[in-house]
Enzyme design. Structure first.
Site, PDB file in Angstrom:
ATOM      1  N   GLU A 413       0.864  -1.176   0.000  1.00 43.11           N
ATOM      2  CA  GLU A 413       0.000   0.000   0.000  1.00 43.11           C
ATOM      3  C   GLU A 413       0.901   1.226   0.000  1.00 43.11           C
ATOM      4  OE1 GLU A 413      -2.291   2.752  -0.423  1.00 43.11           O
ATOM      5  OE2 GLU A 413      -3.371   0.860  -0.302  1.00 43.11           O
ATOM      6  N   HIS A 481      -4.643  -1.836  -7.005  1.00 46.15           N
ATOM      7  CA  HIS A 481      -5.904  -1.287  -6.495  1.00 46.15           C
ATOM      8  C   HIS A 481      -5.824   0.236  -6.473  1.00 46.15           C
ATOM      9  CE1 HIS A 481      -8.333  -4.732  -4.639  1.00 46.15           C
ATOM     10  NE2 HIS A 481      -7.456  -5.251  -5.465  1.00 46.15           N
ATOM     11  N   GLU A 506     -15.711  -4.768  -1.442  1.00 48.41           N
ATOM     12  CA  GLU A 506     -15.406  -4.265  -0.105  1.00 48.41           C
ATOM     13  C   GLU A 506     -16.372  -3.183   0.349  1.00 48.41           C
ATOM     14  OE1 GLU A 506     -11.896  -1.048  -0.929  1.00 48.41           O
ATOM     15  OE2 GLU A 506     -11.564  -3.081  -1.671  1.00 48.41           O
TER      16      GLU A 506
END
Length: 699
Positions: A413, A481, A506
């Site tokens: 991330e 993502h 999600e």
């Protein structure tokens, strides 16, 4: 007499400038010419029905003369291509690439014959066109101010759209007439942390439309390289769509150097919705694979430490504290919060489950230091991508996974600090190699650093490609993502397995969620450019089990069917092992379903309503079928004429209970078997928000 000669000369000059090509099957016709002021214009018809009216083309250049008008045709070139090629992985074993090409070489006489080229490729299912800036004297480095590609529609079509936005595509879809588009509704999506809505009448591509004459039109782009993504400005009076590019901090769209070329602008057209889903035009407009030895690329299913953070039973962060400077922390002295998900013990639980149930990979999110400060937008250095938390022993985990035959998937991330990630990529990839990771999932939550860049701007487009190239150099697969939506580049970089780039599963865990129609729209929009990591497979539909008011807006068996209708070569079984173990009979479908295919049949489809697809397993004679619906119950009769005539099959049907309903009774299902053969009719009964999944295996 003089007047007659003048008119004769005038019309003759127009005739010289005009050119027409047809698609290989003769049904689509492209007309190109220059108008009276030397502006390039085109139009498109299907079976004598106008699809795109006369539309202008060109590029506006900053601080220089533009490529918009004053052109003359230097020459026309025509080509025909009819070939087959085999993707490294995909929905088909072999893809046909058949088009007629028109290359228009233009000059601007008043600008010392400056050159400009437009290339058209006309397929049976649509049109692609791009601009080329040839190498030439006195025109080398330049800045794109705007692109003026028009798509002049024939009416106020029904459209499936999300707001034009430079930073996110994680919106629910609206379906309205073009005249009714109001993208400011996107401001109400408070669960999206970083968004930059352009204006009321801007939408994103791909844009899916349906005309009053039941013609389906999809407008998008292909091979997005070194250029910003294309949004669309909607003229709500005359229904002309115009390309709108994503700027940088200075308001510039792209910095280019001749010779160079733009991405393709694409128009896919059919009177059958099924043909839109079956189209491979986007892929065909991309370059062949640049990876000489793709043997490291292995499509797979995976589980992982992820959903528990979304439903709130675990956290990404190890501790609850503010982190002023990561480098100054002695993590051995930090008090853990007791909710951290990415522990050695918990990861081994997933590895054991994967090994027992034909799942090849395990993803772990929250393994590395920095999550305490995640979400602090515009923070330069949140993650270093190499330092694990004290309760995650990376060597012990990877050794254990190797002993079980499981591949670990790394998670990076970036918190949108992309400059930080670029600096630390090499060290991060060395760690992956050291411990034998074969794939990485990247994330880009937040506003982009360098400041002023957007998720879809030229600099970021080039970053995504750099990540694909660098991972390929290291024999890694990659899944991104929060990136730009894909445009078929997985043909060129087949290690680029999937992207999120849309509103995924999600959102059902912590927002108003995705309505039952959502998954019937995405294949017509987001998935036109490539596979989506939608993270299907949620079995605990009602989240009140975890003290939450939210729920997934499907039935359990619709989650199974998504493994067929939402294609990805990297498919997650996204729920917790405990929830799967309570329904192992239903989980058998996820165990069995492949992620790589030799053939795909679009049985029926209507955007926003329903989709049914059957796929043939790679290298085998087994088929798998998925059928989904929106909030309306539906009954389908599927002709199994795609099965081999000389074989008998066992069909295992996973369907909703008769009283099933996505809201009232989402987790009730039936499983039964029957023998089927070529030409049999399989009856599917879909409840509101439901779906049916079928495995059809050779006896």
């Amino acid at each position: 007499m003089k007047k007659g000669l003048f008119l004769l000369f005038f019309f003759a000059s127009l005739f010289i400038k005009a050119e027409t090509i047809t698609s290989p099957n003769g049904k689509l016709i492209l007309d190109f010419k220059l108008n009276e002021t030397g502006e390039p214009i085109y139009s498109l018809t299907l079976d004598k029905m106008q699809v795109i009216k006369t539309s202008k083309m060109g590029i506006e250049i900053k601080d220089n003369d533009s490529f918009l008008s004053g052109f003359k045709v230097a020459s026309y070139d025509k080509n025909n291509v009819n070939e087959n090629w085999e993707p490294v992985w995909g929905e088909l074993k072999t893809i046909k690439n058949n088009y007629n090409e028109l290359i228009v070489n233009l000059i601007q006489p008043d600008l010392r014959d400056r050159k400009f080229t437009i290339v058209f490729r006309l397929f049976d299912d649509g049109l692609g066109f791009r601009y080329i800036f040839p190498e030439q004297q006195d025109f080398k480095n330049f800045i794109i101010k705007s692109e003026r590609s028009e798509f002049a529609l024939t009416g106020d079509h029904k459209a499936f759209w999300i707001p034009g936005d430079y930073d996110t595509n994680e919106y629910s879809y609206s379906h309205t007439k073009l005249s009714e588009v109001d993208a400011t509704f996107g401001k109400g999506f408070n669960e999206i942390g970083s968004k930059t809505i352009i204006g009321k009448n801007f939408v994103q591509s791909p844009l899916m439309m349906k005309t009053a004459d039941n013609l389906y039109i999809n407008i998008f782009e292909a091979a997005l390289v070194n250029y910003p993504a294309m949004q669309l400005k909607v003229n709500q009076q005359n229904f002309i769509l115009t390309s709108e590019l994503v700027p940088d901090a200075n308001g510039n769209m792209a910095y280019l150097q001749a010779p160079c070329r733009t991405p393709w602008r694409t128009i896919i057209i059919s009177d059958k919705a099924e043909d839109i889903l079956a189209s491979k035009m986007i892929l065909n407009l991309n370059e062949p694979s640049k990876i000489k030895d793709p043997s490291f690329i292995q499509p797979m299913k995976y589980v992982g430490i992820w959903w528990e953070m979304h439903i709130g039973t675990a956290s990404w962060n190890y501790a609850d504290m503010n982190v002023p400077e990561l480098k100054s922390i002695d993590w051995s002295k930090v008090k853990p919060n007791g909710r951290h998900g990415a522990t050695t013990e918990r990861t081994k639980r997933y590895i054991d489950f994967a090994a027992a149930h034909n799942i090849q990979g395990v993803l772990v999110e929250g393994w590395n230091i920095g999550w305490e400060d995640w979400g602090s937008y515009y923070r330069e250095e949140v993650f270093d991508f190499v330092t694990p938390y004290p309760d995650f022993n990376i060597k012990e985990v990877t050794d254990y996974a190797k002993s079980k035959g499981i591949k670990m998937i790394m998670h990076h991330e970036t918190s949108a600090s992309v400059s930080n990630y670029e600096i630390k990529m090499d060290a991060a990839y060395r760690l992956m190699k050291e411990y034998g990771y074969g794939a990485v999932k990247t994330g880009y939550v937040g506003y982009i650093i360098p400041r002023g860049e957007h998720h879809d701007s030229q600099w970021m487009i080039n970053h995504y490609i750099r990540a694909a190239e660098k991972t390929a150099e290291n024999n890694f697969m990659i899944c991104a993502h929060e990136p730009v939506r894909p445009t078929g580049l997985h043909r060129t970089y087949p290690n680029w397995m999937a992207c999120e780039a849309a509103r995924g599963n999600e959102f059902n865990a912590w927002s108003k969620g995705n309505q039952p129609e959502h998954e019937t729209i995405l294949p017509f929009t987001r998935l036109m450019g490539g596979p989506m990591d939608y993270t299907p497979g949620i079995f605990q539909i009602k989240l009140d089990k975890y003290g939450k008011k939210e729920q997934v807006h499907t039935t359990l068996t619709k989650q199974l069917a998504l493994y067929i209708t939402m294609y990805s070569p990297l498919q997650m079984a996204a729920d917790l092992p405990e929830n799967y173990e309570a329904h192992l009979d239903a989980f058998k479908f996820i165990e069995d379903v492949p992620v790589d295919w030799d053939d795909s049949k679009i049985i029926n489809a209507e955007p926003g309503d329903y989709i049914t697809i059957a796929r043939k397993e790679k290298g085998k004679d087994n088929w798998y079928l998925g059928s989904i619906t929106d909030e309306t119950a539906r009954n389908f009769k599927v002709d199994l004429n795609f099965l081999d005539k000389d074989k008998s099959y066992i069909a295992t049907i996973y369907e909703d209970a008769k009283d099933g309903d996505w809201f009232k009774n989402p987790m009730a299902y039936n499983i039964y078997e029957k023998t089927v053969k070529h030409g049999d009719i399989l009856e599917l009964n879909l409840v509101p928000g439901g779906g049916t999944a079928v495995s059809i295996k050779v006896k």
